[in-house]
Design an enzyme around this catalytic site. Sequence first.
Site, PDB file in Angstrom:
ATOM      1  N   SER A  22     -62.540 -12.292 -79.531  1.00  0.00           N
ATOM      2  CA  SER A  22     -62.903 -11.594 -78.447  1.00  0.00           C
ATOM      3  C   SER A  22     -63.604 -10.354 -78.346  1.00  0.00           C
ATOM      4  O   SER A  22     -63.955 -10.009 -77.136  1.00  0.00           O
ATOM      5  CB  SER A  22     -61.406 -11.298 -77.767  1.00  0.00           C
ATOM      6  OG  SER A  22     -60.859 -10.087 -78.768  1.00  0.00           O
ATOM      7  N   VAL A  25     -60.950  -5.514 -82.302  1.00  0.00           N
ATOM      8  CA  VAL A  25     -60.654  -5.253 -83.762  1.00  0.00           C
ATOM      9  C   VAL A  25     -59.958  -6.406 -84.349  1.00  0.00           C
ATOM     10  O   VAL A  25     -60.233  -6.790 -85.297  1.00  0.00           O
ATOM     11  CB  VAL A  25     -60.253  -3.905 -83.815  1.00  0.00           C
ATOM     12  CG1 VAL A  25     -58.714  -3.809 -83.304  1.00  0.00           C
ATOM     13  CG2 VAL A  25     -59.980  -3.451 -85.402  1.00  0.00           C
ATOM     14  N   CYS A 114     -53.742 -18.181 -69.702  1.00  0.00           N
ATOM     15  CA  CYS A 114     -55.043 -18.426 -70.436  1.00  0.00           C
ATOM     16  C   CYS A 114     -54.836 -19.019 -71.905  1.00  0.00           C
ATOM     17  O   CYS A 114     -55.670 -19.679 -72.306  1.00  0.00           O
ATOM     18  CB  CYS A 114     -55.592 -16.854 -70.579  1.00  0.00           C
ATOM     19  SG  CYS A 114     -57.192 -16.613 -71.532  1.00  0.00           S
ATOM     20  N   CYS A 210     -57.389  -8.773 -68.650  1.00  0.00           N
ATOM     21  CA  CYS A 210     -58.733  -8.644 -69.089  1.00  0.00           C
ATOM     22  C   CYS A 210     -59.749  -8.649 -67.764  1.00  0.00           C
ATOM     23  O   CYS A 210     -60.740  -8.082 -67.695  1.00  0.00           O
ATOM     24  CB  CYS A 210     -59.095  -9.760 -70.186  1.00  0.00           C
ATOM     25  SG  CYS A 210     -59.004 -11.627 -69.458  1.00  0.00           S
TER      26      CYS A 210
END
Length: 372
Positions: A22, A25, A114, A210
């Site tokens: 994505s 981290v 999602c 998001c």
Amino acid sequence: MDDVDFQLGETLTGKRIVVAMSGGVDSSVVAALAAQTGAETIGVTLQLYDHGEATGRAGSCCAGRDIRDARAVCDRLGIAHYVFDHETRFRETVVDTFADAYLAGQTPIPCVQCNTGPKFTDLLSLSRDLGADCLATGHYVRRVLGPAGAELHRGADPARDQSYFLFATTQAQLDYLRFPLGALPKARVREIAAELGLGVAAKPDSQDICFVPDGDYAGLVRKLRPEADTAGDIVDLAGRRLGSHRGIIHFTVGQRRGLEIGGTPEPLYVVRVDAATRQVVVGPRAALAVAAAQVTGLNWIGGDHAGPITAKVRSMAKPVPARLDGDRLRFAAPEYGVAPGQAAVLYAGERVLGGGWIAATEAALATKAVAA
């Protein structure tokens, strides 16, 4: 470096791991850990949305920055990186569903949509097309090998556990997926990123949905569904009009702020949202108590489990004792904040048994059932 098991056997030489990246981290560390195993590692990023288009504001594209970050990590690790454009599919299966749920007076969870769509269906299919032995993600959940096969368990760090959002994972998907960060605390993941010199080591976590990074959910719904701003009445449990509102998209069950109603003996909360009449029904906190919920679309990955269960009805809630009778989830004690459109996720201890969508609730008080 931490001993992370990708559950692909003792040696990973000759294996191929696809990592869902994505640009954050977590997935970056997963890619680094996968590359260190000796397996061929491929980073894959789905381009799902454009911030400027989603919010109607000019400016840089958050999705574009995330893709660049993912590519930079792959370049540093010396692994391949592919980007697939799934923006149309994401809009149809996630964003439009999100907007329509608000119009129906529900409280949607787009992250689950999602995972069951672009991530765990489309991306899994892409991984198989690439000949991968597994698809690894940065979710904080654990894949435990039990007597009957792979099981989904809560993440070891309660503050980071993401099992609530993965209740719809199927057994076939779980057999193929890997979650190497599930046993690690987030602080350790950032340390690993720093030790490896990854540029995303200090990158902030996303705090909002998001495709709504500014947190203005109503603004996005209004843009996609202009009719969402139709005004209506705010009424009490008996149907008496107390005031007016500028659109049901501004309200969710349990909400207290934004009602702008004074002069009541005790604080008022949104008890339900009636899309058909465009009424926002309010009442005292006691009216939020729910005895049971109707659950639809049940996904079960609990095998033959028949013992006690607990249920979690909000992402930040603690699992509470409950009993599942067909499609009816009954709570051992009144539960608060149960809203149509949210998920009810079922557990046996740390193991995820499955879950479904809350379609309606039964009030603990003698009030009318709340239908979605």
